[in-house]
Design an enzyme around this catalytic site. Structure first.
Site, PDB file in Angstrom:
ATOM      1  N   LYS A  90       1.099  -7.771  13.343  1.00 27.38           N
ATOM      2  CA  LYS A  90       1.044  -9.404  14.586  1.00 27.38           C
ATOM      3  C   LYS A  90       2.009  -9.241  15.104  1.00 27.38           C
ATOM      4  O   LYS A  90       2.804  -9.587  16.335  1.00 27.38           O
ATOM      5  CB  LYS A  90       0.967 -10.701  13.830  1.00 27.38           C
TER       6      LYS A  90
ATOM      7  N   ARG B 284      10.687   2.033   3.419  1.00 27.23           N
ATOM      8  CA  ARG B 284      10.528   3.236   3.612  1.00 27.23           C
ATOM      9  C   ARG B 284       9.938   2.730   5.356  1.00 27.23           C
ATOM     10  O   ARG B 284       8.889   1.419   5.485  1.00 27.23           O
ATOM     11  CB  ARG B 284       8.775   3.909   2.800  1.00 27.23           C
TER      12      ARG B 284
ATOM     13  N   ARG C 289       3.890   8.798  -4.413  1.00 31.89           N
ATOM     14  CA  ARG C 289       5.590   8.858  -5.563  1.00 31.89           C
ATOM     15  C   ARG C 289       6.619   7.785  -5.379  1.00 31.89           C
ATOM     16  O   ARG C 289       7.045   7.428  -6.603  1.00 31.89           O
ATOM     17  CB  ARG C 289       5.335  10.424  -5.321  1.00 31.89           C
ATOM     18  N   THR C 290       6.952   8.124  -3.835  1.00 27.97           N
ATOM     19  CA  THR C 290       8.011   6.858  -4.614  1.00 27.97           C
ATOM     20  C   THR C 290       7.844   5.773  -4.402  1.00 27.97           C
ATOM     21  O   THR C 290       8.056   4.851  -5.072  1.00 27.97           O
ATOM     22  CB  THR C 290       8.647   6.834  -2.723  1.00 27.97           C
TER      23      THR C 290
ATOM     24  N   HIS D 277      16.530   9.785   2.347  1.00 24.15           N
ATOM     25  CA  HIS D 277      15.571   9.818   1.256  1.00 24.15           C
ATOM     26  C   HIS D 277      16.522  10.028   0.548  1.00 24.15           C
ATOM     27  O   HIS D 277      16.185  11.404  -0.227  1.00 24.15           O
ATOM     28  CB  HIS D 277      14.119  11.016   1.620  1.00 24.15           C
TER      29      HIS D 277
END
Lengths: 162, 314
Positions: B82, B103, B53-54, B131
């Site tokens: 890496k 995020r 969703r985000t 959030h």
């Protein structure tokens, strides 16, 4: 008159158990058992040849027991003194030159300490391999990580990044 | 371009929040007013954790504003694999994009990342931390359904690790709200969050419970989050409490007819499907609101004359 010569101070006789210094810093009235943490904060581990005297759990008028740290040939910066306040809030700092105390002051708690403590939160971004310096804001009763916001109130000395 | 960052809802005053929500409502009413406004703007999406969703609502929002996205893609196919640091990644991508959405599984990641870049950065979730853009769409949904003042809200589930909960709780302290936190003892709000809430609201209106039953009839809004089974070291402990934090039609018999049930999604079994068709359910509406709200945030963030903070340089 310096603490080291002040016989009105009930602690003086006990202080003589550790040697006088000529030039350097005497950190007095450290809470009992915290002397080694004081050295850790100052980054002193003996490997650089520093001349250090430590008295631990000596009787004190102000506290039942106190520690004393004497560092020869080194005058603490204000930043160092500020950070000491986190584990030794009652400490007095004596700057000694030619056996005389030329400055004497109490520690003051800073607003922020950087690069001194490690965050205990394993989920904090500062615990990874990021190029970030730890930063804690100083609360009335603890410290708080500026990144993950974890508050630590007890055993702050265990967070010292040595 | 203004260089604002949105890291935590603690940054937002009531005025800031109302500014964002009002703009989202304008866009919701008539998306054409902002269509094409940010043509040629590129938004960098850096998702170090899975997201549906985000991520998709940010992508949709940017495209509906006329811009586009550059997406780091899955961690496994990026330089992160890496061993590249987050600090390096954001410094590279800021050279490609006009703003960044990050995020990351670590708390404080967005705060740290923002210290390495000059373009605006939005926190799309940092571990168990914050959030804030989810909070904006939560507040938008709450305002639409129940209003934001004289509000009694229950927030239930995994309050310890639930970043949506932390951000929402902070933001609600700007309003006349009574917040009831319902969770098993092991998943209570972090003490840091409780400390902050008491600082912000003098402790008034903040209550913690281990059961929904007594408080349910007084609630205007019930915000449910998933109790994460994987958080429990002992499966038996999870089984003991899981059923107490699920709601179904029987549970809601004791609730007000006007109760609004929300969930940041994804849900597993916290809310029975039979509730979906009732007037209580607002969680899909909540998810849909992600687009106009993130359009509003991006528009404010990317406009020379606006900024998330309104007219001030706060």
């Amino acid at each position: 008159m310096s603490d080291e010569h002040d016989h009105h101070d009930g602690d003086a006789d006990h202080e003589l158990r550790v040697s006088k210094i000529r030039d350097g810093t005497v950190i007095d009235h450290v809470r009992g058992g915290q002397a080694l943490n004081v050295l850790a904060i100052l980054g002193i581990d003996g490997t650089n040849g520093e001349e250090v005297s430590v008295g631990m759990n000596v009787p004190s008028d102000r506290f039942a027991r106190k520690d004393i740290v004497k560092v020869e040939g080194r005058e603490l910066s204000q930043d160092e003194v500020d950070v000491l306040s986190l584990i030794a809030p009652d400490a007095t700092i004596n700057i000694v030159r030619d056996y005389d105390v030329v400055e004497k002051h109490r520690v003051e708690r800073p607003d922020v300490v950087e690069g001194v403590l490690s965050c205990p939160n394993a989920g904090c971004i500062t615990t990874g391999d990021e190029p970030v310096t730890s930063r804690f804001s100083v609360l009335e009763d603890g410290v708080r990580c500026s990144y993950c916001e974890t508050i630590v109130r007890e055993e702050i000395a265990s967070l010292i990044d040595t | 371009m203004r260089h604002d960052h949105l890291i935590t809802s603690k940054q937002l005053s009531r005025g800031n929040i109302e500014n964002i929500l009002d703009h989202a409502a304008e866009i919701d009413d008539d998306p054409s007013t902002v269509a094409g406004r940010h043509a040629e703007t590129l938004l960098g999406l850096l998702f170090f954790e899975p997201s549906t969703r985000t991520k998709m609502s940010f992508e949709t929002a940017m495209k509906r504003l006329g811009g586009d996205v550059v997406d780091m893609g899955p961690v496994d196919s990026s330089s992160v694999k890496k061993g590249e640091t987050l600090a390096d990644t954001v410094r590279v991508i800021e050279g490609y994009a006009d703003a960044l959405v990050v995020r990351h599984p670590k708390q404080g990641a967005a705060t740290m990342a923002s210290e390495f870049v000059d373009v605006p950065l939005l926190n799309a979730g940092d571990g168990a931390g914050h959030h804030p853009t989810q909070t904006m769409l939560d507040l938008y949904t709450i305002r639409e359904n129940a209003g934001l003042d004289d509000l009694t809200i229950g927030i239930m589930g995994d309050l310890k690790y639930g970043r949506t909960v932390h951000s929402l709780a902070y933001a609600l302290t700007n309003f006349d709200t009574r917040q009831h936190f319902i969770s098993p003892e092991s998943l209570q709000l972090p003490r840091e969050v409780v400390y902050d809430l008491h600082q912000q609201q003098d402790g008034a209106g903040i209550r913690e419970h281990d059961s929904l039953e007594a408080i349910l009839p007084s609630l205007d809004v019930l915000y449910v989050t998933r109790i994460q089974r994987e958080r429990f070291p002992d499966e038996n402990e999870y089984q003991k409490i899981a059923g107490e934090y699920q709601i179904d039609a029987d549970t809601l018999e004791a609730a007000s007819d006007d109760l609004t049930v929300m969930h940041p999604l994804p849900r597993v079994d916290e809310i029975a499907p039979e509730i979906d068709e009732t007037d209580h359910a607002a969680y899909f509406e909540q998810a849909h609101n992600g687009v106009p709200v993130r359009m509003a945030l991006l528009d404010l963030l990317l406009s020379d004359d606006k900024g998330i903070w309104g007219d001030s340089d706060e």
